[in-house]
Design a protein around this motif. Structure first.
Motif, PDB file in Angstrom:
ATOM      1  N   ILE A  66       0.854  -1.187   0.000  1.00 37.59           N
ATOM      2  CA  ILE A  66       0.000   0.000   0.000  1.00 37.59           C
ATOM      3  C   ILE A  66       0.882   1.226   0.000  1.00 37.59           C
ATOM      4  CG2 ILE A  66      -1.758   1.290   1.274  1.00 37.59           C
ATOM      5  CD1 ILE A  66      -2.664  -1.413   2.452  1.00 37.59           C
ATOM      6  N   VAL A  67       0.638   2.114  -0.953  1.00 39.79           N
ATOM      7  CA  VAL A  67       1.391   3.366  -1.021  1.00 39.79           C
ATOM      8  C   VAL A  67       0.463   4.509  -0.632  1.00 39.79           C
ATOM      9  CG1 VAL A  67       3.008   2.555  -2.772  1.00 39.79           C
ATOM     10  CG2 VAL A  67       0.906   3.658  -3.488  1.00 39.79           C
ATOM     11  N   SER A  68       1.062   5.596  -0.155  1.00 36.13           N
ATOM     12  CA  SER A  68       0.266   6.756   0.234  1.00 36.13           C
ATOM     13  C   SER A  68       0.801   7.992  -0.471  1.00 36.13           C
ATOM     14  CB  SER A  68       0.298   6.945   1.746  1.00 36.13           C
ATOM     15  OG  SER A  68       1.620   7.112   2.195  1.00 36.13           O
ATOM     16  N   GLU A  69      -0.106   8.917  -0.713  1.00 35.88           N
ATOM     17  CA  GLU A  69       0.260  10.162  -1.384  1.00 35.88           C
ATOM     18  C   GLU A  69      -0.516  11.311  -0.751  1.00 35.88           C
ATOM     19  OE1 GLU A  69      -0.031  12.153  -5.847  1.00 35.88           O
ATOM     20  OE2 GLU A  69      -0.711  10.113  -5.522  1.00 35.88           O
ATOM     21  N   TRP A  70       0.194  12.388  -0.455  1.00 37.99           N
ATOM     22  CA  TRP A  70      -0.461  13.587   0.075  1.00 37.99           C
ATOM     23  C   TRP A  70      -1.146  14.325  -1.065  1.00 37.99           C
ATOM     24  CZ3 TRP A  70      -1.469  14.630   4.927  1.00 37.99           C
ATOM     25  CH2 TRP A  70      -0.666  14.095   5.927  1.00 37.99           C
ATOM     26  N   LYS A  71      -2.369  14.786  -0.816  1.00 34.33           N
ATOM     27  CA  LYS A  71      -3.120  15.618  -1.756  1.00 34.33           C
ATOM     28  C   LYS A  71      -3.494  16.908  -1.033  1.00 34.33           C
ATOM     29  CE  LYS A  71      -3.792  12.543  -5.118  1.00 34.33           C
ATOM     30  NZ  LYS A  71      -3.699  12.724  -6.528  1.00 34.33           N
ATOM     31  N   VAL A  72      -3.822  17.941  -1.805  1.00 37.11           N
ATOM     32  CA  VAL A  72      -4.226  19.222  -1.229  1.00 37.11           C
ATOM     33  C   VAL A  72      -5.549  19.648  -1.859  1.00 37.11           C
ATOM     34  CG1 VAL A  72      -3.589  21.638  -0.874  1.00 37.11           C
ATOM     35  CG2 VAL A  72      -1.812  19.878  -0.915  1.00 37.11           C
ATOM     36  N   ASN A  73      -6.544  19.958  -1.005  1.00 35.41           N
ATOM     37  CA  ASN A  73      -7.832  20.472  -1.479  1.00 35.41           C
ATOM     38  C   ASN A  73      -7.677  21.891  -2.010  1.00 35.41           C
ATOM     39  OD1 ASN A  73      -9.376  18.253  -0.881  1.00 35.41           O
ATOM     40  ND2 ASN A  73     -10.105  19.039   1.081  1.00 35.41           N
ATOM     41  N   LYS A  74      -8.722  22.394  -2.625  1.00 32.77           N
ATOM     42  CA  LYS A  74      -8.725  23.769  -3.123  1.00 32.77           C
ATOM     43  C   LYS A  74      -8.543  24.779  -2.000  1.00 32.77           C
ATOM     44  CE  LYS A  74     -11.693  22.676  -7.009  1.00 32.77           C
ATOM     45  NZ  LYS A  74     -13.013  22.806  -7.607  1.00 32.77           N
ATOM     46  N   ASP A  75      -9.019  24.426  -0.795  1.00 31.37           N
ATOM     47  CA  ASP A  75      -8.890  25.358   0.333  1.00 31.37           C
ATOM     48  C   ASP A  75      -7.562  25.199   1.082  1.00 31.37           C
ATOM     49  OD1 ASP A  75      -9.231  22.977   1.703  1.00 31.37           O
ATOM     50  OD2 ASP A  75     -11.002  23.631   2.811  1.00 31.37           O
ATOM     51  N   GLY A  76      -6.676  24.318   0.577  1.00 32.40           N
ATOM     52  CA  GLY A  76      -5.360  24.150   1.180  1.00 32.40           C
ATOM     53  C   GLY A  76      -5.255  23.033   2.207  1.00 32.40           C
ATOM     54  N   THR A  77      -6.361  22.335   2.456  1.00 37.98           N
ATOM     55  CA  THR A  77      -6.354  21.224   3.415  1.00 37.98           C
ATOM     56  C   THR A  77      -5.634  20.023   2.810  1.00 37.98           C
ATOM     57  OG1 THR A  77      -8.493  21.943   4.241  1.00 37.98           O
ATOM     58  CG2 THR A  77      -7.809  19.706   4.813  1.00 37.98           C
ATOM     59  N   ARG A  78      -4.685  19.460   3.603  1.00 37.40           N
ATOM     60  CA  ARG A  78      -3.943  18.289   3.130  1.00 37.40           C
ATOM     61  C   ARG A  78      -4.597  17.008   3.625  1.00 37.40           C
ATOM     62  NH1 ARG A  78       2.070  17.992   3.976  1.00 37.40           N
ATOM     63  NH2 ARG A  78       1.362  17.290   5.996  1.00 37.40           N
ATOM     64  N   TYR A  79      -4.532  15.973   2.803  1.00 40.60           N
ATOM     65  CA  TYR A  79      -5.032  14.662   3.197  1.00 40.60           C
ATOM     66  C   TYR A  79      -4.269  13.599   2.420  1.00 40.60           C
ATOM     67  CZ  TYR A  79      -7.685  14.818  -1.185  1.00 40.60           C
ATOM     68  OH  TYR A  79      -8.031  14.905  -2.506  1.00 40.60           O
ATOM     69  N   LYS A  80      -4.299  12.373   2.942  1.00 44.44           N
ATOM     70  CA  LYS A  80      -3.603  11.275   2.281  1.00 44.44           C
ATOM     71  C   LYS A  80      -4.567  10.385   1.540  1.00 44.44           C
ATOM     72  CE  LYS A  80       0.734  10.292   4.519  1.00 44.44           C
ATOM     73  NZ  LYS A  80       1.526   9.336   5.280  1.00 44.44           N
ATOM     74  N   VAL A  81      -4.098   9.890   0.401  1.00 44.99           N
ATOM     75  CA  VAL A  81      -4.817   8.872  -0.349  1.00 44.99           C
ATOM     76  C   VAL A  81      -3.966   7.613  -0.308  1.00 44.99           C
ATOM     77  CG1 VAL A  81      -5.723   8.205  -2.605  1.00 44.99           C
ATOM     78  CG2 VAL A  81      -5.851  10.606  -1.870  1.00 44.99           C
ATOM     79  N   TYR A  82      -4.562   6.524   0.165  1.00 46.22           N
ATOM     80  CA  TYR A  82      -3.869   5.245   0.238  1.00 46.22           C
ATOM     81  C   TYR A  82      -4.303   4.392  -0.947  1.00 46.22           C
ATOM     82  CZ  TYR A  82      -2.882   6.616   5.025  1.00 46.22           C
ATOM     83  OH  TYR A  82      -2.459   7.290   6.142  1.00 46.22           O
ATOM     84  N   GLN A  83      -3.332   3.790  -1.624  1.00 51.60           N
ATOM     85  CA  GLN A  83      -3.619   2.982  -2.798  1.00 51.60           C
ATOM     86  C   GLN A  83      -3.033   1.586  -2.640  1.00 51.60           C
ATOM     87  OE1 GLN A  83      -2.168   4.639  -6.446  1.00 51.60           O
ATOM     88  NE2 GLN A  83      -3.104   3.054  -7.691  1.00 51.60           N
ATOM     89  N   LEU A  84      -3.872   0.582  -2.924  1.00 48.13           N
ATOM     90  CA  LEU A  84      -3.450  -0.814  -2.867  1.00 48.13           C
ATOM     91  C   LEU A  84      -2.805  -1.164  -4.199  1.00 48.13           C
ATOM     92  CD1 LEU A  84      -3.491  -3.572  -1.383  1.00 48.13           C
ATOM     93  CD2 LEU A  84      -5.702  -3.978  -2.454  1.00 48.13           C
ATOM     94  N   ILE A  85      -1.552  -1.630  -4.151  1.00 49.95           N
ATOM     95  CA  ILE A  85      -0.843  -2.054  -5.344  1.00 49.95           C
ATOM     96  C   ILE A  85      -0.963  -3.564  -5.445  1.00 49.95           C
ATOM     97  CG2 ILE A  85       1.378  -2.087  -6.546  1.00 49.95           C
ATOM     98  CD1 ILE A  85       0.229   0.746  -6.066  1.00 49.95           C
ATOM     99  N   LYS A  86      -1.510  -4.031  -6.559  1.00 48.60           N
ATOM    100  CA  LYS A  86      -1.737  -5.466  -6.727  1.00 48.60           C
ATOM    101  C   LYS A  86      -0.552  -6.167  -7.304  1.00 48.60           C
ATOM    102  CE  LYS A  86      -6.632  -4.795  -7.098  1.00 48.60           C
ATOM    103  NZ  LYS A  86      -7.839  -4.967  -7.827  1.00 48.60           N
TER     104      LYS A  86
END
Length: 87
Positions: free
Chosen positions: A67-87
């Protein structure tokens, strides 16, 4: 997939014969990621009432899932992580 079967088997052992037990949040998150590929903290909270997605991801990685994770940023500047399952 093998790990989920193993977790379900362990649950059946604890639950007794013929009892259907609710699957735990780790299993729910894993199944969601298998189906959709990705999950965010908000997705996990809304769909499964899981408030510690980072802990669930840590457990899944411990079971051997990639599982890899990547930081994303909303339009309002809020950061959050997206976790992706690599098969």
């Amino acid at each position: 997939e093998r790990e989920v079967k193993k977790m379900k088997k362990e649950k059946r052992k604890k639950g007794g014969v013929g009892l259907r037990r609710k699957i735990n949040k780790t299993q729910e998150v894993y199944e969601y990621m298998r189906r959709y590929g990705k999950i965010t903290t908000w997705d996990a909270f809304v769909k499964f009432k899981a408030t510690r997605l980072s802990g669930i991801i840590w457990n899944l990685r411990g079971y051997g899932h990639n599982i890899v994770s990547e930081w994303k940023v909303n339009k309002d500047g809020t950061r959050y992580k997206v976790y992706q399952l690599i098969k």
